[in-house]
Design a protein around this motif. Structure first.
Motif, PDB file in Angstrom:
ATOM      1  N   GLY A  88       0.780  -1.284   0.066  1.00 33.50           N
ATOM      2  CA  GLY A  88       0.127   0.027   0.066  1.00 33.50           C
ATOM      3  C   GLY A  88       0.709   1.271  -0.056  1.00 33.50           C
ATOM      4  N   GLY A  89       1.984   1.226  -0.664  1.00 30.07           N
ATOM      5  CA  GLY A  89       2.760   2.443  -0.656  1.00 30.07           C
ATOM      6  C   GLY A  89       4.017   2.320   0.382  1.00 30.07           C
ATOM      7  N   LYS A  90       4.927   3.270   0.253  1.00 29.93           N
ATOM      8  CA  LYS A  90       6.025   3.233   1.306  1.00 29.93           C
ATOM      9  C   LYS A  90       5.780   2.957   2.733  1.00 29.93           C
ATOM     10  CE  LYS A  90       9.617   4.671  -1.832  1.00 29.93           C
ATOM     11  NZ  LYS A  90      10.634   5.546  -2.156  1.00 29.93           N
ATOM     12  N   SER A  91       4.865   4.138   3.012  1.00 28.29           N
ATOM     13  CA  SER A  91       4.792   4.280   4.545  1.00 28.29           C
ATOM     14  C   SER A  91       3.857   3.223   4.870  1.00 28.29           C
ATOM     15  CB  SER A  91       3.749   5.826   4.728  1.00 28.29           C
ATOM     16  OG  SER A  91       2.814   6.056   4.095  1.00 28.29           O
ATOM     17  N   ALA A  92       2.826   2.802   4.377  1.00 30.73           N
ATOM     18  CA  ALA A  92       2.116   1.583   4.685  1.00 30.73           C
ATOM     19  C   ALA A  92       2.856   0.424   4.987  1.00 30.73           C
ATOM     20  CB  ALA A  92       0.915   1.568   3.608  1.00 30.73           C
ATOM     21  N   THR A  93       3.650   0.282   4.053  1.00 24.79           N
ATOM     22  CA  THR A  93       4.586  -0.984   3.979  1.00 24.79           C
ATOM     23  C   THR A  93       5.369  -0.907   4.884  1.00 24.79           C
ATOM     24  OG1 THR A  93       4.460  -1.229   1.507  1.00 24.79           O
ATOM     25  CG2 THR A  93       6.101  -2.496   2.531  1.00 24.79           C
ATOM     26  N   SER A  94       6.111   0.144   5.544  1.00 22.92           N
ATOM     27  CA  SER A  94       6.934   0.392   6.708  1.00 22.92           C
ATOM     28  C   SER A  94       6.134   0.112   7.857  1.00 22.92           C
ATOM     29  CB  SER A  94       7.542   1.646   6.784  1.00 22.92           C
ATOM     30  OG  SER A  94       8.592   1.821   6.038  1.00 22.92           O
ATOM     31  N   LEU A  95       4.884   0.378   7.873  1.00 21.47           N
ATOM     32  CA  LEU A  95       4.066   0.348   9.139  1.00 21.47           C
ATOM     33  C   LEU A  95       3.363  -1.135   9.196  1.00 21.47           C
ATOM     34  CD1 LEU A  95       1.869   3.477   8.847  1.00 21.47           C
ATOM     35  CD2 LEU A  95       3.458   3.113  10.808  1.00 21.47           C
ATOM     36  N   HIS A  96       3.578  -1.716   8.200  1.00 20.86           N
ATOM     37  CA  HIS A  96       3.236  -3.373   8.065  1.00 20.86           C
ATOM     38  C   HIS A  96       4.345  -4.060   8.847  1.00 20.86           C
ATOM     39  CE1 HIS A  96      -0.701  -3.970   6.497  1.00 20.86           C
ATOM     40  NE2 HIS A  96      -0.305  -3.172   5.525  1.00 20.86           N
ATOM     41  N   VAL A  97       5.516  -3.599   8.632  1.00 24.22           N
ATOM     42  CA  VAL A  97       6.950  -4.179   8.891  1.00 24.22           C
ATOM     43  C   VAL A  97       6.935  -3.961  10.815  1.00 24.22           C
ATOM     44  CG1 VAL A  97       9.412  -4.082   9.250  1.00 24.22           C
ATOM     45  CG2 VAL A  97       8.214  -4.163   6.838  1.00 24.22           C
ATOM     46  N   CYS A  98       6.469  -2.734  11.022  1.00 23.94           N
ATOM     47  CA  CYS A  98       6.547  -2.358  12.493  1.00 23.94           C
ATOM     48  C   CYS A  98       5.364  -3.341  13.082  1.00 23.94           C
ATOM     49  CB  CYS A  98       5.757  -0.920  12.505  1.00 23.94           C
ATOM     50  SG  CYS A  98       7.315   0.367  12.050  1.00 23.94           S
ATOM     51  N   ARG A  99       4.260  -3.605  12.599  1.00 27.38           N
ATOM     52  CA  ARG A  99       3.252  -4.330  13.080  1.00 27.38           C
ATOM     53  C   ARG A  99       3.951  -5.863  13.351  1.00 27.38           C
ATOM     54  NH1 ARG A  99       0.579  -8.205  10.799  1.00 27.38           N
ATOM     55  NH2 ARG A  99       1.051  -7.319   8.593  1.00 27.38           N
ATOM     56  N   THR A 100       4.579  -6.553  12.277  1.00 30.47           N
ATOM     57  CA  THR A 100       4.939  -7.869  12.520  1.00 30.47           C
ATOM     58  C   THR A 100       6.121  -7.704  13.489  1.00 30.47           C
ATOM     59  OG1 THR A 100       6.556  -7.373  10.618  1.00 30.47           O
ATOM     60  CG2 THR A 100       4.508  -8.375  10.299  1.00 30.47           C
ATOM     61  N   VAL A 101       7.036  -6.717  13.659  1.00 33.13           N
ATOM     62  CA  VAL A 101       8.055  -6.520  14.604  1.00 33.13           C
ATOM     63  C   VAL A 101       7.419  -6.501  16.157  1.00 33.13           C
ATOM     64  CG1 VAL A 101      10.064  -5.475  15.542  1.00 33.13           C
ATOM     65  CG2 VAL A 101       9.821  -5.974  13.153  1.00 33.13           C
ATOM     66  N   CYS A 102       6.291  -5.778  16.251  1.00 34.27           N
ATOM     67  CA  CYS A 102       5.589  -5.481  17.364  1.00 34.27           C
ATOM     68  C   CYS A 102       4.902  -6.901  17.944  1.00 34.27           C
ATOM     69  CB  CYS A 102       4.265  -4.542  17.347  1.00 34.27           C
ATOM     70  SG  CYS A 102       3.524  -4.101  18.469  1.00 34.27           S
ATOM     71  N   ARG A 103       4.423  -7.794  16.959  1.00 31.20           N
ATOM     72  CA  ARG A 103       3.946  -8.963  17.260  1.00 31.20           C
ATOM     73  C   ARG A 103       5.156  -9.833  17.663  1.00 31.20           C
ATOM     74  NH1 ARG A 103      -1.266  -8.514  18.407  1.00 31.20           N
ATOM     75  NH2 ARG A 103      -2.497  -8.437  16.573  1.00 31.20           N
ATOM     76  N   ARG A 104       6.353  -9.728  17.466  1.00 27.18           N
ATOM     77  CA  ARG A 104       7.363 -10.568  17.910  1.00 27.18           C
ATOM     78  C   ARG A 104       7.586 -10.150  18.975  1.00 27.18           C
ATOM     79  NH1 ARG A 104      12.652  -9.797  16.078  1.00 27.18           N
ATOM     80  NH2 ARG A 104      12.193  -8.844  14.139  1.00 27.18           N
ATOM     81  N   ALA A 105       7.677  -8.872  19.488  1.00 29.57           N
ATOM     82  CA  ALA A 105       8.136  -8.162  20.709  1.00 29.57           C
ATOM     83  C   ALA A 105       7.159  -8.901  21.734  1.00 29.57           C
ATOM     84  CB  ALA A 105       8.068  -6.735  20.768  1.00 29.57           C
ATOM     85  N   GLU A 106       5.864  -8.700  21.228  1.00 30.60           N
ATOM     86  CA  GLU A 106       4.762  -9.432  22.149  1.00 30.60           C
ATOM     87  C   GLU A 106       5.003 -10.848  22.463  1.00 30.60           C
ATOM     88  OE1 GLU A 106      -0.136  -9.861  22.325  1.00 30.60           O
ATOM     89  OE2 GLU A 106       0.779  -9.285  20.321  1.00 30.60           O
ATOM     90  N   ARG A 107       5.340 -11.535  21.217  1.00 24.35           N
ATOM     91  CA  ARG A 107       5.684 -13.001  21.750  1.00 24.35           C
ATOM     92  C   ARG A 107       7.040 -13.190  22.695  1.00 24.35           C
ATOM     93  NH1 ARG A 107       4.928 -13.091  16.356  1.00 24.35           N
ATOM     94  NH2 ARG A 107       7.073 -13.311  15.678  1.00 24.35           N
ATOM     95  N   SER A 108       7.845 -12.256  22.423  1.00 29.63           N
ATOM     96  CA  SER A 108       9.225 -12.408  23.273  1.00 29.63           C
ATOM     97  C   SER A 108       8.575 -11.953  24.837  1.00 29.63           C
ATOM     98  CB  SER A 108      10.055 -11.379  22.991  1.00 29.63           C
ATOM     99  OG  SER A 108      10.652 -11.746  21.760  1.00 29.63           O
ATOM    100  N   LEU A 109       7.813 -11.051  25.162  1.00 32.59           N
ATOM    101  CA  LEU A 109       7.218 -10.737  26.470  1.00 32.59           C
ATOM    102  C   LEU A 109       6.523 -12.050  27.060  1.00 32.59           C
ATOM    103  CD1 LEU A 109       6.403  -7.061  26.918  1.00 32.59           C
ATOM    104  CD2 LEU A 109       8.192  -8.379  27.866  1.00 32.59           C
ATOM    105  N   VAL A 110       5.629 -12.561  26.057  1.00 32.94           N
ATOM    106  CA  VAL A 110       4.650 -13.694  26.468  1.00 32.94           C
ATOM    107  C   VAL A 110       5.773 -14.810  26.930  1.00 32.94           C
ATOM    108  CG1 VAL A 110       3.101 -15.576  25.876  1.00 32.94           C
ATOM    109  CG2 VAL A 110       2.657 -13.369  25.199  1.00 32.94           C
ATOM    110  N   PHE A 111       6.809 -15.018  25.961  1.00 28.82           N
ATOM    111  CA  PHE A 111       7.928 -16.410  26.571  1.00 28.82           C
ATOM    112  C   PHE A 111       8.539 -15.792  27.872  1.00 28.82           C
ATOM    113  CE2 PHE A 111      12.094 -18.045  26.308  1.00 28.82           C
ATOM    114  CZ  PHE A 111      11.522 -19.520  26.230  1.00 28.82           C
TER     115      PHE A 111
END
Length: 189
Positions: free
Chosen positions: A121-144
């Motif tokens: 969806g464009g450069k800014s949207a794509t960057s935000l999707h990457v942020c979303r996936t890294v955020c999910r990984r951070a969440e999984r790390s805290l759950v662990f």
């Protein structure tokens, strides 16, 4: 003061409160991933011109430092002898509700979801999707980490809500840039 201390040369680091742990520990992985998320949000900000969104992302970066500082503090070091928090700030329901409010405002102008959205969806949207996936990984790390050391539930809730916010913001950014969303629709094959 020099930036290098040489104290981590053998694969250990100090947590807040002085405890030394392996750089491969669950706690270090968790706050390291939160730091990575914060950096990716900085990258996304470089693609965004909307002042309101930039203000929100700046506040989120500040809040992520708060989440990271608590994540870097062993539970037994969080409280001082007088019962007060050792940390100057803690994430609370206020920050979680703020994310919800921002999402509610953006979603008013978005089409309801019918299918999964492909990241794009464009450069800014794509960057935000990457942020979303890294955020999910951070969440999984805290759950662990929470499986062996108690974490305040507000930290997990904040990261969960933040990933939702980043998803909605990516959709919002696509709309502002007049970039079409691409869907994963298994019936269109």
């Amino acid at each position: 003061m020099k930036i290098y201390t040489k104290t981590g040369d053998k694969g250990q680091t100090a947590l807040y409160g002085g405890t030394r742990v392996s750089k491969a520990s669950a706690r270090v992985e968790a706050y390291g991933t939160i730091d990575e998320l914060n950096s990716f949000i900085g990258v996304a900000k470089s693609e965004i011109t909307d002042e309101q969104v930039l203000s929100q992302l700046k506040k989120i970066q500040f809040d992520l430092f708060t989440v990271g500082s608590e994540s870097a503090t062993p539970t037994d070091k969080l409280k001082m002898a007088n019962g007060k928090s050792r940390l100057a700030l803690e994430i609370s329901e206020k920050e979680i509700e703020e994310l919800e409010h921002w999402m509610d405002e953006m979603e008013q102008d978005l089409k309801p979801l019918q299918y999964f959205i492909l990241p794009g969806g464009g450069k800014s949207a794509t960057s935000l999707h990457v942020c979303r996936t890294v955020c999910r990984r951070a969440e999984r790390s805290l759950v662990f980490l929470n499986e062996t050391e108690e974490i305040r539930p507000e930290l997990l809730k904040y990261l969960n809500r933040l990933s939702d916010y980043l998803f909605v913001l990516a959709r919002h950014a696509s709309k502002l840039a007049n970039e079409p969303e691409e869907y994963w629709n298994p019936n269109d094959r």
